[in-house]
Write a protein that holds these residues in place. Structure first.
Motif, PDB file in Angstrom:
ATOM      1  N   ALA A 193       0.839  -1.203   0.000  1.00 53.08           N
ATOM      2  CA  ALA A 193       0.000   0.000   0.000  1.00 53.08           C
ATOM      3  C   ALA A 193       0.871   1.249   0.000  1.00 53.08           C
ATOM      4  O   ALA A 193       0.587   2.221  -0.718  1.00 53.08           O
ATOM      5  CB  ALA A 193      -0.929  -0.014   1.215  1.00 53.08           C
ATOM      6  N   ALA A 194       1.953   1.228   0.795  1.00 49.64           N
ATOM      7  CA  ALA A 194       2.869   2.376   0.840  1.00 49.64           C
ATOM      8  C   ALA A 194       3.531   2.583  -0.516  1.00 49.64           C
ATOM      9  O   ALA A 194       3.679   3.719  -0.991  1.00 49.64           O
ATOM     10  CB  ALA A 194       3.925   2.154   1.919  1.00 49.64           C
ATOM     11  N   PHE A 195       3.917   1.473  -1.161  1.00 53.07           N
ATOM     12  CA  PHE A 195       4.504   1.558  -2.500  1.00 53.07           C
ATOM     13  C   PHE A 195       3.491   2.147  -3.487  1.00 53.07           C
ATOM     14  O   PHE A 195       3.831   3.028  -4.289  1.00 53.07           O
ATOM     15  CB  PHE A 195       4.940   0.171  -2.976  1.00 53.07           C
ATOM     16  CG  PHE A 195       5.390   0.141  -4.407  1.00 53.07           C
ATOM     17  CD1 PHE A 195       6.698   0.442  -4.745  1.00 53.07           C
ATOM     18  CD2 PHE A 195       4.491  -0.190  -5.420  1.00 53.07           C
ATOM     19  CE1 PHE A 195       7.114   0.422  -6.072  1.00 53.07           C
ATOM     20  CE2 PHE A 195       4.892  -0.202  -6.747  1.00 53.07           C
ATOM     21  CZ  PHE A 195       6.202   0.095  -7.073  1.00 53.07           C
ATOM     22  N   ALA A 196       2.244   1.671  -3.434  1.00 54.74           N
ATOM     23  CA  ALA A 196       1.207   2.132  -4.359  1.00 54.74           C
ATOM     24  C   ALA A 196       0.932   3.622  -4.177  1.00 54.74           C
ATOM     25  O   ALA A 196       0.752   4.356  -5.156  1.00 54.74           O
ATOM     26  CB  ALA A 196      -0.075   1.333  -4.148  1.00 54.74           C
ATOM     27  N   ILE A 197       0.904   4.073  -2.910  1.00 51.19           N
ATOM     28  CA  ILE A 197       0.669   5.494  -2.640  1.00 51.19           C
ATOM     29  C   ILE A 197       1.786   6.343  -3.239  1.00 51.19           C
ATOM     30  O   ILE A 197       1.539   7.388  -3.862  1.00 51.19           O
ATOM     31  CB  ILE A 197       0.561   5.747  -1.120  1.00 51.19           C
ATOM     32  CG1 ILE A 197      -0.720   5.108  -0.574  1.00 51.19           C
ATOM     33  CG2 ILE A 197       0.561   7.253  -0.812  1.00 51.19           C
ATOM     34  CD1 ILE A 197      -0.811   5.131   0.937  1.00 51.19           C
ATOM     35  N   GLY A 198       3.032   5.890  -3.082  1.00 52.42           N
ATOM     36  CA  GLY A 198       4.148   6.611  -3.675  1.00 52.42           C
ATOM     37  C   GLY A 198       4.099   6.577  -5.190  1.00 52.42           C
ATOM     38  O   GLY A 198       4.397   7.573  -5.856  1.00 52.42           O
ATOM     39  N   HIS A 199       3.704   5.423  -5.739  1.00 51.88           N
ATOM     40  CA  HIS A 199       3.688   5.220  -7.185  1.00 51.88           C
ATOM     41  C   HIS A 199       2.705   6.159  -7.870  1.00 51.88           C
ATOM     42  O   HIS A 199       3.039   6.795  -8.873  1.00 51.88           O
ATOM     43  CB  HIS A 199       3.326   3.759  -7.482  1.00 51.88           C
ATOM     44  CG  HIS A 199       3.506   3.374  -8.913  1.00 51.88           C
ATOM     45  ND1 HIS A 199       4.742   3.144  -9.475  1.00 51.88           N
ATOM     46  CD2 HIS A 199       2.609   3.178  -9.908  1.00 51.88           C
ATOM     47  CE1 HIS A 199       4.603   2.815 -10.751  1.00 51.88           C
ATOM     48  NE2 HIS A 199       3.313   2.828 -11.038  1.00 51.88           N
ATOM     49  N   ILE A 200       1.497   6.252  -7.335  1.00 51.85           N
ATOM     50  CA  ILE A 200       0.498   7.113  -7.983  1.00 51.85           C
ATOM     51  C   ILE A 200       0.509   8.526  -7.400  1.00 51.85           C
ATOM     52  O   ILE A 200      -0.126   9.425  -7.951  1.00 51.85           O
ATOM     53  CB  ILE A 200      -0.921   6.524  -7.889  1.00 51.85           C
ATOM     54  CG1 ILE A 200      -1.417   6.529  -6.436  1.00 51.85           C
ATOM     55  CG2 ILE A 200      -0.967   5.136  -8.484  1.00 51.85           C
ATOM     56  CD1 ILE A 200      -2.875   6.105  -6.324  1.00 51.85           C
ATOM     57  N   GLY A 201       1.249   8.696  -6.283  1.00 53.07           N
ATOM     58  CA  GLY A 201       1.301  10.015  -5.662  1.00 53.07           C
ATOM     59  C   GLY A 201       1.888  11.065  -6.579  1.00 53.07           C
ATOM     60  O   GLY A 201       1.425  12.217  -6.601  1.00 53.07           O
TER      61      GLY A 201
END
Length: 238
Positions: A177-185
């Motif tokens: 989830a942390a990776f995904a937030i950074g990815h689309i952030g």
């Protein structure tokens, strides 16, 4: 570039909070250090730029739906290629061809040479009227061609997540989830920020500066599409 990801991997060896921050930074780096992912920035800016009755809040949601569309497709591609016994995300030469065609076509749309289909029909649900459905669909389509590029950056991250999940499934989910937030952030920030700047400068949807920005994004997206041709040639010659 390898040194950066090695440093991030070392960060993730720390305690849970540090590891989650490292996963978030890994998501940011997977966009900012990847040419194919970085092209999503002018794509979303050009897509949002110049829309009528646009607000910063709408731009934020449209960018978010675009990013979520990418994540959904990437997850599906990973599952499908994994079940087929291939390297995760390996869509072969067709993935590169699809991405190249998509970039060139969308660039032509931003240049107003090709007209984009109207997915946001008034007969659909209310959220589609604000352009969210179109944003999500564009993200889904864009994600199809990102398979090899995405998983090349995600492979070490996935290995760490699988290792962590063996001890705690919830911790593994939080890392992803942390990776995904950074990815689309990065994508969400770019789409929202450009709209905020337009509002601050009082640019209207039909202003000359807005149209120029849109066309510049269109040219960049087309160049990104042409850049992928070298990968197609490399695969054909291998």
């Amino acid at each position: 570039m390898d040194a950066i990801f090695m440093y991030l991997y070392e960060i993730m060896q720390g305690n849970a909070m540090v590891a989650l921050f490292g996963a978030f930074l890994w998501g940011l780096a997977s966009i900012l250090l990847s040419p194919c992912h970085l092209s999503s920035i002018p794509l979303i800016i050009g897509f949002i730029n110049g829309k009528k009755n646009q607000t910063v809040y709408k731009a934020f949601l449209q960018s978010l739906f675009f990013g979520l569309g990418i994540l959904v497709t990437i997850a599906m591609i990973g599952i499908i290629t994994g079940m087929m016994g291939k390297m995760l995300g390996d869509t072969g030469i067709w993935g590169y061809i699809f991405l190249t065609v998509f970039f060139i076509l969308f660039g032509l749309i931003l240049l107003d040479i090709v007209k984009m289909p109207d997915f946001d029909s008034p007969n659909l649900a209310r959220f589609t009227k604000k352009g969210f459905l179109t944003s999500f669909l564009v993200g889904l389509i864009f994600g199809v061609g990102l398979g090899p590029c995405t998983f090349a950056f995600m492979a070490p991250m996935l290995g760490f997540v699988f290792q962590a999940s063996a001890n705690s499934l919830s911790y593994g989910i939080l890392l992803m989830a942390a990776f995904a937030i950074g990815h689309i952030g990065v994508i969400v920030f770019a789409g929202t920020f450009v709209e905020w700047v337009e509002k601050y400068l009082k640019w209207s949807s039909g202003s000359k500066k807005t149209q120029i920005l849109k066309k510049i994004c269109g040219v960049i997206v087309i160049i990104a599409g042409l850049y992928n041709i070298k990968d197609i040639i490399r695969i054909l010659n291998s």
